[in-house]
Design an enzyme around this catalytic site. Structure first.
Site, PDB file in Angstrom:
ATOM      1  N   GLY A  12       0.812  -1.102   0.080  1.00  7.34           N
ATOM      2  CA  GLY A  12      -0.081  -0.103  -0.118  1.00  7.34           C
ATOM      3  C   GLY A  12       0.774   1.174   0.075  1.00  7.34           C
ATOM      4  N   GLY A  15      -0.738   4.714  -0.981  1.00 16.06           N
ATOM      5  CA  GLY A  15      -1.708   5.129   0.101  1.00 16.06           C
ATOM      6  C   GLY A  15      -1.341   6.470   0.994  1.00 16.06           C
ATOM      7  N   SER A 109      -6.941  -0.096  12.996  1.00 19.06           N
ATOM      8  CA  SER A 109      -7.566   1.270  13.418  1.00 19.06           C
ATOM      9  C   SER A 109      -8.337   1.065  14.833  1.00 19.06           C
ATOM     10  CB  SER A 109      -8.400   1.813  12.414  1.00 19.06           C
ATOM     11  OG  SER A 109      -9.939   1.627  12.599  1.00 19.06           O
ATOM     12  N   SER A 110      -8.658   2.134  15.263  1.00 15.81           N
ATOM     13  CA  SER A 110      -9.365   2.297  16.496  1.00 15.81           C
ATOM     14  C   SER A 110     -10.679   1.654  16.638  1.00 15.81           C
ATOM     15  CB  SER A 110      -9.283   3.739  17.109  1.00 15.81           C
ATOM     16  OG  SER A 110      -9.921   4.559  16.141  1.00 15.81           O
ATOM     17  N   CYS A 111     -10.954   1.557  15.412  1.00 13.05           N
ATOM     18  CA  CYS A 111     -12.652   0.921  15.196  1.00 13.05           C
ATOM     19  C   CYS A 111     -12.623  -0.563  15.795  1.00 13.05           C
ATOM     20  CB  CYS A 111     -13.269   1.020  14.011  1.00 13.05           C
ATOM     21  SG  CYS A 111     -12.353   0.199  12.714  1.00 13.05           S
ATOM     22  N   TYR A 138     -15.207  -3.843   8.567  1.00  6.44           N
ATOM     23  CA  TYR A 138     -14.102  -3.456   8.767  1.00  6.44           C
ATOM     24  C   TYR A 138     -13.411  -3.933  10.150  1.00  6.44           C
ATOM     25  CZ  TYR A 138     -10.214   0.024   8.014  1.00  6.44           C
ATOM     26  OH  TYR A 138      -8.870   0.702   7.744  1.00  6.44           O
ATOM     27  N   LYS A 142      -9.993  -6.182  10.776  1.00  9.63           N
ATOM     28  CA  LYS A 142      -9.030  -6.054  11.472  1.00  9.63           C
ATOM     29  C   LYS A 142      -8.729  -6.627  12.561  1.00  9.63           C
ATOM     30  CE  LYS A 142      -7.432  -2.625   8.607  1.00  9.63           C
ATOM     31  NZ  LYS A 142      -6.081  -2.618   7.997  1.00  9.63           N
ATOM     32  N   ASN A 167      -7.840   8.446  14.315  1.00  9.34           N
ATOM     33  CA  ASN A 167      -8.154   8.849  12.943  1.00  9.34           C
ATOM     34  C   ASN A 167      -6.787   9.636  12.465  1.00  9.34           C
ATOM     35  OD1 ASN A 167     -11.001   8.340  12.884  1.00  9.34           O
ATOM     36  ND2 ASN A 167     -10.551   9.538  14.892  1.00  9.34           N
ATOM     37  N   LEU A 168      -6.486   9.323  11.164  1.00  8.83           N
ATOM     38  CA  LEU A 168      -5.088   9.784  10.475  1.00  8.83           C
ATOM     39  C   LEU A 168      -5.548  11.014   9.511  1.00  8.83           C
ATOM     40  CD1 LEU A 168      -3.186   6.742  10.143  1.00  8.83           C
ATOM     41  CD2 LEU A 168      -3.062   8.152  11.907  1.00  8.83           C
ATOM     42  N   HIS A 181     -12.915   9.995   5.069  1.00  4.44           N
ATOM     43  CA  HIS A 181     -13.045  10.034   6.590  1.00  4.44           C
ATOM     44  C   HIS A 181     -13.301  11.477   6.663  1.00  4.44           C
ATOM     45  CE1 HIS A 181     -10.240   6.396   6.620  1.00  4.44           C
ATOM     46  NE2 HIS A 181     -11.367   6.246   7.474  1.00  4.44           N
ATOM     47  N   TRP A 204     -22.586  16.299   8.706  1.00  9.91           N
ATOM     48  CA  TRP A 204     -23.135  15.065   9.038  1.00  9.91           C
ATOM     49  C   TRP A 204     -23.355  15.008  10.776  1.00  9.91           C
ATOM     50  CZ3 TRP A 204     -22.984   9.605   6.807  1.00  9.91           C
ATOM     51  CH2 TRP A 204     -23.344   9.817   5.264  1.00  9.91           C
ATOM     52  N   ARG A 211     -13.623  13.086  18.886  1.00  7.02           N
ATOM     53  CA  ARG A 211     -12.655  12.364  18.034  1.00  7.02           C
ATOM     54  C   ARG A 211     -11.236  12.688  18.004  1.00  7.02           C
ATOM     55  NH1 ARG A 211     -16.356   9.495  17.853  1.00  7.02           N
ATOM     56  NH2 ARG A 211     -17.445   8.802  15.953  1.00  7.02           N
TER      57      ARG A 211
HETATM   58  N1  LIG Z   1      -6.709   6.869   6.859  1.00  3.04           N
HETATM   59  C1  LIG Z   1      -7.068   6.751   8.143  1.00  3.04           C
HETATM   60  O1  LIG Z   1      -7.729   7.731   8.890  1.00  3.04           O
HETATM   61  C2  LIG Z   1      -6.590   5.649   8.973  1.00  3.04           C
HETATM   62  C3  LIG Z   1      -6.793   5.502  10.483  1.00  3.04           C
HETATM   63  C4  LIG Z   1      -6.284   4.468  11.118  1.00  3.04           C
HETATM   64  C5  LIG Z   1      -5.773   3.475  10.434  1.00  3.04           C
HETATM   65  N2  LIG Z   1      -5.549   3.412   9.143  1.00  3.04           N
HETATM   66  C6  LIG Z   1      -4.908   2.381   8.534  1.00  3.04           C
HETATM   67  O2  LIG Z   1      -3.698   2.594   7.512  1.00  3.04           O
HETATM   68  C7  LIG Z   1      -3.843   1.711   6.476  1.00  3.04           C
HETATM   69  C8  LIG Z   1      -3.968   2.437   5.222  1.00  3.04           C
HETATM   70  O3  LIG Z   1      -4.577   3.584   5.140  1.00  3.04           O
HETATM   71  P1  LIG Z   1      -4.819   4.789   4.256  1.00  3.04           P
HETATM   72  O4  LIG Z   1      -5.245   5.631   4.651  1.00  3.04           O
HETATM   73  O5  LIG Z   1      -3.381   4.923   3.732  1.00  3.04           O
HETATM   74  O6  LIG Z   1      -5.488   4.273   2.950  1.00  3.04           O
HETATM   75  P2  LIG Z   1      -5.509   4.521   1.499  1.00  3.04           P
HETATM   76  O7  LIG Z   1      -4.855   5.902   1.105  1.00  3.04           O
HETATM   77  O8  LIG Z   1      -6.796   4.153   0.906  1.00  3.04           O
HETATM   78  O9  LIG Z   1      -4.398   3.436   1.079  1.00  3.04           O
HETATM   79  C9  LIG Z   1      -4.527   1.961   0.775  1.00  3.04           C
HETATM   80  C10 LIG Z   1      -3.660   1.375  -0.059  1.00  3.04           C
HETATM   81  O10 LIG Z   1      -4.044  -0.014   0.041  1.00  3.04           O
HETATM   82  C11 LIG Z   1      -3.776  -0.393  -1.293  1.00  3.04           C
HETATM   83  N3  LIG Z   1      -4.553  -1.407  -1.665  1.00  3.04           N
HETATM   84  C12 LIG Z   1      -6.101  -1.511  -1.647  1.00  3.04           C
HETATM   85  N4  LIG Z   1      -6.557  -2.677  -1.922  1.00  3.04           N
HETATM   86  C13 LIG Z   1      -5.614  -3.603  -2.668  1.00  3.04           C
HETATM   87  C14 LIG Z   1      -5.345  -4.407  -3.402  1.00  3.04           C
HETATM   88  N5  LIG Z   1      -6.320  -5.236  -3.589  1.00  3.04           N
HETATM   89  N6  LIG Z   1      -4.070  -4.982  -3.824  1.00  3.04           N
HETATM   90  C15 LIG Z   1      -3.161  -4.263  -3.496  1.00  3.04           C
HETATM   91  N7  LIG Z   1      -3.021  -2.945  -2.847  1.00  3.04           N
HETATM   92  C16 LIG Z   1      -4.244  -2.629  -2.437  1.00  3.04           C
HETATM   93  C17 LIG Z   1      -4.030   0.797  -2.466  1.00  3.04           C
HETATM   94  O11 LIG Z   1      -3.034   0.527  -3.623  1.00  3.04           O
HETATM   95  P3  LIG Z   1      -3.152   1.413  -4.923  1.00  3.04           P
HETATM   96  O12 LIG Z   1      -3.032   3.073  -4.455  1.00  3.04           O
HETATM   97  O13 LIG Z   1      -1.967   0.861  -5.667  1.00  3.04           O
HETATM   98  O14 LIG Z   1      -4.316   1.168  -5.349  1.00  3.04           O
HETATM   99  C18 LIG Z   1      -3.594   1.962  -1.569  1.00  3.04           C
HETATM  100  O15 LIG Z   1      -2.279   2.525  -1.708  1.00  3.04           O
HETATM  101  C19 LIG Z   1      -5.138   0.857   6.913  1.00  3.04           C
HETATM  102  O16 LIG Z   1      -4.711  -0.533   7.237  1.00  3.04           O
HETATM  103  C20 LIG Z   1      -6.028   1.428   7.669  1.00  3.04           C
HETATM  104  O17 LIG Z   1      -6.686   0.717   8.619  1.00  3.04           O
HETATM  105  C21 LIG Z   1      -5.819   4.521   8.348  1.00  3.04           C
END
Ligand SMILES: NC(=O)c1ccc[n+]([C@@H]2O[C@H](COP(=O)([O-])OP(=O)(O)OC[C@H]3O[C@@H](n4cnc5c(N)ncnc54)[C@H](OP(=O)(O)O)[C@@H]3O)[C@@H](O)[C@H]2O)c1
Length: 317
Positions: A12, A15, A109-111, A138, A142, A167-168, A181, A204, A211
């Site tokens: 990822g 992301g 995540s915290s959920c 979700y 996790k 939350n990030l 988010h 909303w 949070r």
């Molecule tokens: N965002 C938040 O607020 C938050 C909070 C707490 C925890 N987290 C955790 O942090 C992690 C990353 O979150 P993020 O916010 O960075 O999400 P994101 O920006 O949506 O990035 C997710 C990444 O996962 C990859 N991905 C998704 N499906 C895939 C698949 N089938 N095969 C290969 N790669 C795949 C995507 O790759 P491509 O770009 O190449 O499609 C993307 O780069 C997650 O585990 C999430 O639970 C996030």
């Protein structure tokens, strides 16, 4: 000390979280960091994942790949959120185990914590009561990832560890109003309203839920900390330890974006969990602490948004 030549696979890496981790690894001179987009390697496909691990043999895996989204997306696509995340993490964890990886850092995540758990949320509250229904699909995926890493740790004495960020927000966030988010969605709404003659903004829920928000660069530092140290437990919260109401967040966002219109709260839309504050004392006691103050982090992120307004990410399902 970890050898800076060790092969690290960031799943990822494109992301928001994965790219922040890559920036941090680069800044700390890790020389052998690899990543694949979902187009090059679909992590839901076990064969593709096994072939990739056989060819590349990464020694450290950081799992920042997931299907991620806000309340609306979770509510509308429960099967996708459950199954995609189970497939991605199962394939990665098992391939890492079978290929004798030295370390695996799983991000959840915290959920994962119960809806009505006492606050602040301690790691030990996991699986003590029911989850928040809007994101239980979700969350269950996790929790399974956390437990798989714990089981490998127990049975094989391997350094598989789970970090649960709050939350990030930050650069490369998803600003699509259907799938994002709360913080990036708010930034987008206030920005769009501002350039639309300061139109009114509808948000909303009631604005009363509380949070906590962490800048993604602070999470990347926590991941680096877990990479460089063998953490004694299987699960760690990663947060600031400070929360605010959604209404207070809206006030900061309005100020930062310079929106001059009014705000309406749509109470027909769900609020989600009333409060979600992480107890971050376990990570703090080991030596990690956040650095970015919320208002400054939002200002930096809005500046990044303005600089990238033509190319901001809008994740569609
Ligand atoms: N965002 C938040 O607020 C938050 C909070 C707490 C925890 N987290 C955790 O942090 C992690 C990353 O979150 P993020 O916010 O960075 O999400 P994101 O920006 O949506 O990035 C997710 C990444 O996962 C990859 N991905 C998704 N499906 C895939 C698949 N089938 N095969 C290969 N790669 C795949 C995507 O790759 P491509 O770009 O190449 O499609 C993307 O780069 C997650 O585990 C999430 O639970 C996030």
């Amino acid at each position: 000390m970890i050898n800076k030549n060790i092969k690290i696979y960031v799943a990822g890496h494109n992301g928001m979280v994965g790219s922040a981790i890559c920036r941090s690894l680069k800044a700390n001179r890790y020389l052998h960091v690899i990543g694949k987009s979902s187009k090059e390697l679909d992590l839901r496909n076990q064969q593709q994942v096994n072939d990739f691990f056989k060819d590349e043999k990464p020694q450290i895996i950081i799992d920042a790949a997931a299907r991620v989204g806000g309340i609306l997306a979770n509510n509308n696509y429960p099967y996708l959120f459950l199954m995609d995340n189970l497939l991605i993490q199962n394939n990665l964890i098992n391939a890492a185990h079978e290929n004798n990886a030295e370390k695996f850092i799983f991000l959840g995540s915290s959920c994962i914590y119960p809806k009505l758990a006492p606050q602040p949320l301690k790691e030990e509250y996991l699986l003590t009561a029911s989850l928040e229904p809007t994101n239980e699909w979700y969350a269950i995926a996790k929790i399974t990832g956390v437990k798989a890493c714990e089981a490998i740790r127990k049975q094989y004495n391997k350094d598989f560890v789970s970090l649960m960020p709050t939350n990030l927000y930050g650069p490369f966030d998803n600003f699509d109003l259907q799938t994002s988010h709360v913080l990036p969605a708010m930034m987008r709404k206030f920005h769009d309203a501002k350039i639309n003659n300061n139109a009114d903004v509808t948000l909303w829920g009631s604005g009363t839920p509380m949070r906590e928000f962490l800048h993604v660069d602070d999470l990347a530092k926590a991941v680096l900390f877990a990479l460089q140290n063998k953490l004694p437990n299987y699960l760690y919260n990663v947060g600031t330890g400070v929360d605010l109401t959604i209404r207070e967040l809206a006030e900061i966002m309005q100020k930062v974006t310079g929106h001059k219109g009014s705000i309406t709260w749509d109470a027909t839309k769900p609020d989600g969990t009333p409060r979600k504050l992480m107890d971050n004392s376990a990570m703090k006691n080991l030596g990690w602490e956040h650095e970015v103050n919320l208002q400054q982090g939002i200002e930096q992120t809005y500046q990044w948004f303005l600089n990238h307004v033509d190319q901001i990410k809008e994740v569609k399902i």
